[in-house]
Scaffold this motif. Sequence first.
Motif, PDB file in Angstrom:
ATOM      1  N   CYS A  86      -8.226 -71.602 -18.167  1.00  0.00           N
ATOM      2  CA  CYS A  86      -6.984 -70.983 -18.655  1.00  0.00           C
ATOM      3  C   CYS A  86      -7.307 -69.758 -19.519  1.00  0.00           C
ATOM      4  O   CYS A  86      -8.207 -69.800 -20.355  1.00  0.00           O
ATOM      5  N   ILE A  87      -6.577 -68.666 -19.297  1.00  0.00           N
ATOM      6  CA  ILE A  87      -6.811 -67.459 -20.101  1.00  0.00           C
ATOM      7  C   ILE A  87      -5.721 -67.273 -21.168  1.00  0.00           C
ATOM      8  O   ILE A  87      -5.596 -66.213 -21.762  1.00  0.00           O
ATOM      9  N   ARG A  88      -4.910 -68.320 -21.368  1.00  0.00           N
ATOM     10  CA  ARG A  88      -3.859 -68.339 -22.400  1.00  0.00           C
ATOM     11  C   ARG A  88      -2.896 -67.154 -22.263  1.00  0.00           C
ATOM     12  O   ARG A  88      -2.477 -66.561 -23.245  1.00  0.00           O
ATOM     13  N   CYS A  89      -2.544 -66.830 -21.039  1.00  0.00           N
ATOM     14  CA  CYS A  89      -1.665 -65.672 -20.833  1.00  0.00           C
ATOM     15  C   CYS A  89      -0.192 -66.025 -21.056  1.00  0.00           C
ATOM     16  O   CYS A  89       0.650 -65.140 -21.243  1.00  0.00           O
ATOM     17  N   GLY A  90       0.157 -67.309 -20.954  1.00  0.00           N
ATOM     18  CA  GLY A  90       1.534 -67.745 -21.181  1.00  0.00           C
ATOM     19  C   GLY A  90       2.487 -67.518 -20.011  1.00  0.00           C
ATOM     20  O   GLY A  90       3.689 -67.779 -20.124  1.00  0.00           O
ATOM     21  N   LYS A  91       1.945 -67.089 -18.857  1.00  0.00           N
ATOM     22  CA  LYS A  91       2.837 -66.814 -17.717  1.00  0.00           C
ATOM     23  C   LYS A  91       3.542 -68.073 -17.219  1.00  0.00           C
ATOM     24  O   LYS A  91       4.682 -68.025 -16.771  1.00  0.00           O
ATOM     25  N   CYS A  92       2.850 -69.204 -17.285  1.00  0.00           N
ATOM     26  CA  CYS A  92       3.468 -70.453 -16.808  1.00  0.00           C
ATOM     27  C   CYS A  92       4.662 -70.818 -17.700  1.00  0.00           C
ATOM     28  O   CYS A  92       5.673 -71.343 -17.215  1.00  0.00           O
ATOM     29  N   VAL A 145       1.330 -75.531 -19.627  1.00  0.00           N
ATOM     30  CA  VAL A 145      -0.064 -75.571 -20.092  1.00  0.00           C
ATOM     31  C   VAL A 145      -0.235 -76.621 -21.188  1.00  0.00           C
ATOM     32  O   VAL A 145      -1.228 -77.371 -21.206  1.00  0.00           O
ATOM     33  N   CYS A 183       0.270 -68.877 -12.050  1.00  0.00           N
ATOM     34  CA  CYS A 183      -0.939 -68.932 -12.882  1.00  0.00           C
ATOM     35  C   CYS A 183      -2.053 -68.054 -12.300  1.00  0.00           C
ATOM     36  O   CYS A 183      -2.522 -68.297 -11.186  1.00  0.00           O
ATOM     37  N   PRO A 184      -2.519 -67.047 -13.052  1.00  0.00           N
ATOM     38  CA  PRO A 184      -3.574 -66.180 -12.521  1.00  0.00           C
ATOM     39  C   PRO A 184      -4.918 -66.910 -12.388  1.00  0.00           C
ATOM     40  O   PRO A 184      -5.781 -66.481 -11.632  1.00  0.00           O
ATOM     41  N   ARG A 192      -4.623 -72.499 -11.612  1.00  0.00           N
ATOM     42  CA  ARG A 192      -4.682 -73.888 -12.053  1.00  0.00           C
ATOM     43  C   ARG A 192      -3.585 -74.687 -11.351  1.00  0.00           C
ATOM     44  O   ARG A 192      -2.480 -74.192 -11.165  1.00  0.00           O
ATOM     45  N   LEU A 202      -1.275 -76.622 -11.957  1.00  0.00           N
ATOM     46  CA  LEU A 202      -0.488 -77.119 -13.092  1.00  0.00           C
ATOM     47  C   LEU A 202       0.573 -78.127 -12.666  1.00  0.00           C
ATOM     48  O   LEU A 202       0.745 -79.172 -13.295  1.00  0.00           O
TER      49      LEU A 202
HETATM   50  S1  SF4 Z   1      -0.467 -69.341 -16.529  1.00  0.00           S
HETATM   51 FE1  SF4 Z   1      -2.460 -70.332 -16.227  1.00  0.00          FE
HETATM   52  S2  SF4 Z   1      -3.883 -69.085 -17.365  1.00  0.00           S
HETATM   53 FE2  SF4 Z   1      -1.841 -68.520 -18.089  1.00  0.00          FE
HETATM   54  S3  SF4 Z   1      -1.441 -69.888 -19.869  1.00  0.00           S
HETATM   55 FE3  SF4 Z   1      -0.631 -70.914 -18.084  1.00  0.00          FE
HETATM   56  S4  SF4 Z   1      -2.333 -72.243 -17.425  1.00  0.00           S
HETATM   57 FE4  SF4 Z   1      -3.239 -70.700 -18.757  1.00  0.00          FE
END
Ligand code: SF4
Length: 440
Positions: free
Chosen positions: A364-370, A381, A413-414, A417, A419
């Motif tokens: 996970c790159i903690r981008c918050g897109k999900c 996440v 998710c880039p 993952r 999820l």
């Molecule tokens: S979209 Fe994927 S990479 Fe980005 S916060 Fe969510 S789990 Fe992490």
Amino acid sequence: MSRIRLFQKRGVALPHHKVTAKLQTVKMPLSKKLYIPLQQHTGAPCEPVVQKKDEVEKGQLLGKMSAAVCAPIYSPASGKVTGVTTVDLPGKFQVETLVIKTAEEQPEQTFSQPQVIDRESYLKAVEDSGVVGLGGAGFPTAAKLGRKKAGEIKLLLVNGAECEPYIATDDRTMIEEDEYIRAGVLATLDSMQIPRGVIAIEKNKPEAIMRMKQIFRDEPRMEVFVLPAKYPQGGKKILIQVVCGDEVPTSGSSSSLGVMVMNVTSLSVIGKYIETGEPLLTKRLTVAGGALKNPQNVEVAIGTPVEEVIEFCGGFTETPKKIVAGGPMMGHAIADLSMPVTKQINAILCLTAEEIQDSLEEPCIRCGKCIDACPLGLSPVEIVEAYDDRDVDALAALYAESCMNCGVCSFVCPAKRRLSTKTSQARKFYLSEVRKNGTK
Ligand code: SF4
Ligand code: SF4
């Protein structure tokens, strides 16, 4: 803020891939053997009322209701019960299944039309039709409606969104069975004393929109609501939010708002049963995907093996990477092609590796897109992290039970993952824990 803009912040615009949308449904010839599972719905399995060696007629009851949440099952053809076996159905364990050898000559069958004059006779007709939520949910429709008193529902919200890629069965039903939809909708409004109905259809179905406007043109209680094409708009809570502007509480139910959401094909089955007496015996399927030779919409007898449906559509052009019952976002992988078509299946997709975009998971790159994309405003996440820790309190605080397994978080998710697989497992884990502890 307009009703539609509320949802536009979330969800995703998916490639439609609705290659069969303009194709007339083709009736597939009857299979020599049908496999009829006694549980094709959410709830208790049916109790068989026939046994090996019994001759059966088309439309004859095979499995009766064994509990309040159940739906009867009928023979799609005349023939003979030659055995009882078990089959693995997606999302269920092994299900007891009747094997029917179909007769070479299928006599013309007449059915007796039910008398629908009030709520009770309407609910009986819905139950006898064998209908369940045909958008994929599979919940017995009579059980859902039976919880409501006459006059208690303020709005019938007919779900014609069909937002999953590829699938065009509700679309074709609206075009090819408009009269049955009208009959089903009007019987529901009248019998349940519902003052108003809205049929919601995504704008990528122009012919269906036109047909529905036409068929309800003289019915002041009905409105056709054109939705933007966005996934997962067909989800019950999302649809209510988009059409009514009312947000269903994260941990609440739509019935508290007085809205009854019903799938458009389920209403067509109810209408057909009321008009002709013929219960649910066949399914319209979209059979498609890049690995299939002739994508088309097919009407098949319930119980037909999936492999025969694929063969009818010309077979494979290449070995599919994945075969899915339902849509690519929420469908279930089919492991065994001898599996029969059931009430709950509305598509068979034979997908190539390119179509499923199979790739390795990365950190996970903690981008918050999900989080931004989840249509229910959940934090996928964090739900996954809480599930990995088996932290029931954190799952409660994150409303993990609300996840509708729409797949949007995995799609955006880039890091690729998986999820939604985990959020779905998290939901099941959480619900089983609270049941175990008697806290729900
Ligand atoms: S979209 Fe994927 S990479 Fe980005 S916060 Fe969510 S789990 Fe992490
Ligand atoms: S699968 Fe669940 S968590 Fe993921 S986007 Fe859909 S509702 Fe949200």
